[in-house]
Structures are given as structure tokens and as C-alpha cells.
Design a protein around this motif. Structure first.
Motif, PDB file in Angstrom:
ATOM      1  N   ARG A  96       0.826  -1.215   0.000  1.00  0.00           N
ATOM      2  CA  ARG A  96       0.000   0.000   0.000  1.00  0.00           C
ATOM      3  C   ARG A  96       0.858   1.261   0.000  1.00  0.00           C
ATOM      4  NH1 ARG A  96      -2.975  -3.369   3.497  1.00  0.00           N
ATOM      5  NH2 ARG A  96      -2.039  -2.381   5.349  1.00  0.00           N
ATOM      6  N   ASP A 100       0.328   4.020  -2.876  1.00  0.00           N
ATOM      7  CA  ASP A 100      -0.040   5.403  -2.575  1.00  0.00           C
ATOM      8  C   ASP A 100       1.028   6.410  -2.995  1.00  0.00           C
ATOM      9  OD1 ASP A 100      -2.434   4.514  -1.534  1.00  0.00           O
ATOM     10  OD2 ASP A 100      -1.686   4.398   0.522  1.00  0.00           O
ATOM     11  N   ARG A 230      -8.283   3.896  -5.517  1.00  0.00           N
ATOM     12  CA  ARG A 230      -7.918   3.962  -4.092  1.00  0.00           C
ATOM     13  C   ARG A 230      -7.442   5.369  -3.725  1.00  0.00           C
ATOM     14  NH1 ARG A 230      -5.714   1.527   0.553  1.00  0.00           N
ATOM     15  NH2 ARG A 230      -3.817   2.555   1.273  1.00  0.00           N
ATOM     16  N   GLN A 231      -6.556   5.935  -4.516  1.00  0.00           N
ATOM     17  CA  GLN A 231      -6.020   7.262  -4.201  1.00  0.00           C
ATOM     18  C   GLN A 231      -7.108   8.336  -4.251  1.00  0.00           C
ATOM     19  OE1 GLN A 231      -2.454   8.587  -6.077  1.00  0.00           O
ATOM     20  NE2 GLN A 231      -1.418   6.626  -5.921  1.00  0.00           N
ATOM     21  N   ARG A 234      -9.418   8.008  -1.223  1.00  0.00           N
ATOM     22  CA  ARG A 234      -8.743   8.447   0.011  1.00  0.00           C
ATOM     23  C   ARG A 234      -8.669   9.966   0.086  1.00  0.00           C
ATOM     24  NH1 ARG A 234      -5.164   5.331   2.910  1.00  0.00           N
ATOM     25  NH2 ARG A 234      -3.541   6.916   2.757  1.00  0.00           N
ATOM     26  N   LYS A 235      -8.407  10.621  -1.039  1.00  0.00           N
ATOM     27  CA  LYS A 235      -8.292  12.076  -1.053  1.00  0.00           C
ATOM     28  C   LYS A 235      -9.642  12.738  -0.887  1.00  0.00           C
ATOM     29  CE  LYS A 235      -3.925  12.230  -3.508  1.00  0.00           C
ATOM     30  NZ  LYS A 235      -3.180  12.653  -4.722  1.00  0.00           N
TER      31      LYS A 235
END
Length: 236
Positions: A96, A100, A230-231, A234-235
Motif C-alpha cells: 500500500r 499510494d 484507491r487514491q 482516500r483524497k
């Protein structure tokens, strides 16, 4: 190796595979983590070894022999190891951390590789080695992802005119397009689970160099979408 195909098809596809490797290497080299950037050469070497190994297996007719066996050899010695690698990256802390650190802009540009892939698939259809449904003349609309990627990258990051929600939606749409062609390609293979294209099954992707599509290019593109999603989530 298919000897009855025009040589330009294999040449274009080999160059497309090398371009995928170089673009992904460029993604890693632009990581925001210095330690990961230092590992770029080692990761690239590992990918080259994987390409060489799958090429040797294909040239020795491992993937297109005993097609009635289950699970198919292309799954055991090609697709599953690539998918397992992706799963491990998302399941481990180090993985991860790697995920990321990768730059979204470069990952989006990576999708342009889907344009030459679609051209190769169409040429393979014309030469009766894949069914029409696997091309943009059939059920495959994946070329949209390749054509739209530069615009999403430019207006999403260069000009900042696209919101993260729009970029996220684009990723989900393009992931859906990828899943669509993968399902159709798998169900067109001359294996026990075949459902489509009995008059012209998908035989090219079991041979060299086109084996690199399911065992390398598709996993790289899939990984890119999962990393982006995913990024972006998350942001948000």
C-alpha cells in the motif's frame, strides 16, 4: 508462434508491450517516495523476467495444449500469478505504501496503450484468430479509455478543470470496459467454459507474443485503475 499472420501485427504488439513496460517504469520513477524510485530498476527487471518466462511457455505451446484441462494453463501459469501480485500489494503495508506513492497523472497516461492494443485485436480478427466480438467492431469499447486518457490527464491535472469525482467516475467506467472485454475474451477461449465465438474462437491470446496481453498488459492496466480509485477515494 503464429506464422500465418502478417509480421506487422506481431511487431506492433511487441512494441506495444515494451511501451507498456516503459510507461509503467516511468510511473515508478515518478513516485513521491525516494526509496521506491530507487527500486524502479529492480521492479522493471522482475517484469522483464516475467515477460521472458511467459514467452518461453508460449513458444513451447504450454498455453495452447490440453485445452480441455481445468483450470486452464493460461490461468495457472499466466493470469493468476499476476492477479496474486496485485492482491498482495493491496493486502500488505509495504504494498500500500508503494501504491499510494504512484502519480495519478502518469497512471492515467498509461491507458493510452489501449489504443494500439485495440488495433492489434482488430487485425487479429481480420486474420481469423480472434472473434469480432473482441474488437471495437463488436462488443469491445475499450478503445474509449485509450482515446480519452490524454484529455482526462490534461484537463484533470494540467488544467485542473475536472473534479476528482469526474476522474474517479472515468476510472470506474474504464474499469468496467476492461472487465467487459476480459469476460468476453475468456468466454471465447477454446476451453471447457467457452460460451461465445464457436465459429472463430479466441486462439491468438494463447500464443506468442499475444499471450502478453492477458498476462502483462491487462494486469498493468487493471492495477492502474485500482491504484487510481484507491487514491481518489482516500483524497475525497
Amino acid at each position: 508462434m503464429m506464422t500465418n499472420l502478417p509480421i506487422y501485427i506481431s511487431v506492433v504488439f511487441v512494441l506495444t508491450t515494451l511501451a507498456t513496460l516503459l510507461l509503467f517504469y516511468h510511473v515508478i520513477k515518478n513516485s513521491n517516495n525516494e526509496s521506491i524510485r530507487r527500486k524502479a530498476n529492480a521492479i522493471a527487471f522482475g517484469m522483464i523476467v516475467w515477460l521472458a518466462l511467459t514467452a518461453v511457455l508460449a513458444l513451447n505451446d504450454v498455453y495452447n495444449s490440453n485445452l480441455d484441462s481445468f483450470p486452464p494453463k493460461i490461468a495457472m501459469f499466466g493470469v493468476w500469478p499476476a492477479i496474486l501480485t496485485i492482491v498482495l500489494l493491496f493486502a500488505t503495508a509495504k504494498g500500500r505504501k508503494f501504491i499510494d506513492s504512484l502519480p495519478l497523472l502518469n497512471i492515467i497516461y498509461l491507458n493510452t496503450i489501449r489504443i494500439p492494443v485495440e488495433l492489434v485485436l482488430y487485425w487479429l480478427f481480420l486474420n481469423k484468430t480472434v472473434p469480432e466480438l473482441m474488437t471495437f467492431a463488436g462488443r469491445n469499447f475499450d478503445i474509449f479509455a485509450g482515446l480519452s486518457a490524454p484529455f482526462v490527464a490534461y484537463f484533470g491535472f494540467g488544467k485542473a478543470r475536472l473534479s476528482r469525482k469526474i476522474i474517479l467516475m472515468w476510472n470506474f467506467i474504464c474499469l468496467g470496459l476492461l472487465i467487459n472485454i476480459v469476460v468476453n475474451a475468456v468466454l471465447s477461449l477454446p476451453i471447457p467454459i467457452q460460451q461465445f465465438a464457436f465459429d472463430q474462437p479466441n486462439v491468438a491470446l494463447l500464443d506468442f507474443p499475444f499471450i502478453w496481453l492477458p498476462v502483462f498488459i491487462v494486469p498493468i492496466v487493471l492495477f492502474g485503475h485500482l491504484v487510481s480509485i484507491r487514491q481518489l477515494l482516500r483524497k475525497e
